[in-house]
Enzyme design. Structure first.
Site, PDB file in Angstrom:
ATOM      1  N   SER A 136     -47.942  35.237  96.780  1.00  0.00           N
ATOM      2  CA  SER A 136     -48.744  34.985  95.579  1.00  0.00           C
ATOM      3  C   SER A 136     -47.976  34.048  94.656  1.00  0.00           C
ATOM      4  CB  SER A 136     -49.035  36.299  94.848  1.00  0.00           C
ATOM      5  OG  SER A 136     -49.535  36.060  93.552  1.00  0.00           O
ATOM      6  N   TYR A 149     -45.755  44.220  90.853  1.00  0.00           N
ATOM      7  CA  TYR A 149     -46.298  43.332  91.884  1.00  0.00           C
ATOM      8  C   TYR A 149     -45.447  42.078  92.081  1.00  0.00           C
ATOM      9  CZ  TYR A 149     -49.782  40.247  94.119  1.00  0.00           C
ATOM     10  OH  TYR A 149     -50.441  39.382  94.948  1.00  0.00           O
TER      11      TYR A 149
END
Length: 254
Positions: A136, A149
């Site tokens: 990501s 995350y």
């Protein structure tokens, strides 16, 4: 790489980008085994296609090992391993949730390691293959609200980069994929700004193009890539002063 005819194991295929990428690979002529925890989702995804479902829990090493044995039995070998499994939830360090943090680490990072553990011996022994890790753009800089995350994705990117060099002599390619916001059940339910959001189908098409071109690193969409590339240039001392505008759940209150 040549996608048509490639024997592929896609882990994390039950929804979102994983499901879209599985469909795209199937349409492109790959032999695809799809894996995730939710057996009913895998059955829905593979219905009417050549895809074959094998359930797996990436947080359990025995489950990953058993699933890999099933995949190798189905395909007779491996040419492409795609790790798309992941978990995400907004974090608030004012109420630190250690259980959630460990879940992020176990799924987003250790799960990747567990899949590498069982697939790299096959790829190295045959002298070739491709590993794709879906990370990501959250890996670029630490952002409030992504305290659990972001670090797991940053670590995954670092791992994939190291493997790209370590496995070169074995003929194994490694591609890191760093998408921005991709439409999914998870992102659609989130209550924070998501700039430059694209569909899962668009993201899957970009990944297939990256595979065809043997890309080492793939970051998209272009505007998000430019934004995060610029973010990396911001001095560390200045970054905390700028990040309030990026806060996920608090952005609307600033």
């Amino acid at each position: 790489m040549q996608v048509e005819g490639a024997r592929c194991w896609l882990v994390g295929a039950s929804s979102g980008l994983g499901a879209a990428l599985a469909r795209a690979l199937d349409r492109a002529g790959a032999e695809v085994v799809v894996s995730a925890r939710r057996e009913e989702r895998l059955s829905e995804l593979s219905a009417g296609t050549r895809m074959r479902p094998v359930t797996v829990d990436v947080t359990d090493a025995d489950s990953v090992r058993t699933a890999c044995d099933g995949v190798l039995a189905e395909l007779g070998g491996l040419d492409l391993v795609v790790y798309c499994a992941g978990t995400w939830q907004v974090s608030d360090v004012g109420e630190w949730d250690q259980e959630s943090f460990e879940q992020h680490v176990s799924t987003n990072l250790l799960g990747l390691g567990r899949c590498l553990d069982v697939t790299l011996p096959t790829l190295r022994a045959q002298g070739g293959g491709t590993v794709v890790g879906i990370a990501s753009v959250a890996a670029y800089r630490g952002v409030p609200g992504a305290d659990y995350y972001g670090p797991t994705k940053a670590a995954a990117v670092n791992l994939l980069e190291a493997l790209r060099a370590s496995l070169r002599a074995d003929g194994v390619r490694v591609m890191s994929v760093l998408p921005g916001f991709v439409r999914s059940e998870m992102t659609d339910s989130a209550d924070f700004p998501q700039p430059f959001k694209i569909t899962a189908e668009d993201a899957a098409a970009r990944i297939l193009e990256g595979l065809a071109r043997d890309r080492a690193v793939l970051v998209f969409p272009r505007r998000m890539r430019a934004l995060m590339t610029g973010a990396r240039l911001v001095p560390a001392g200045l970054w905390p002063r700028l990040t309030p505008v990026l806060r996920h759940p608090w952005a609307r209150r600033l």
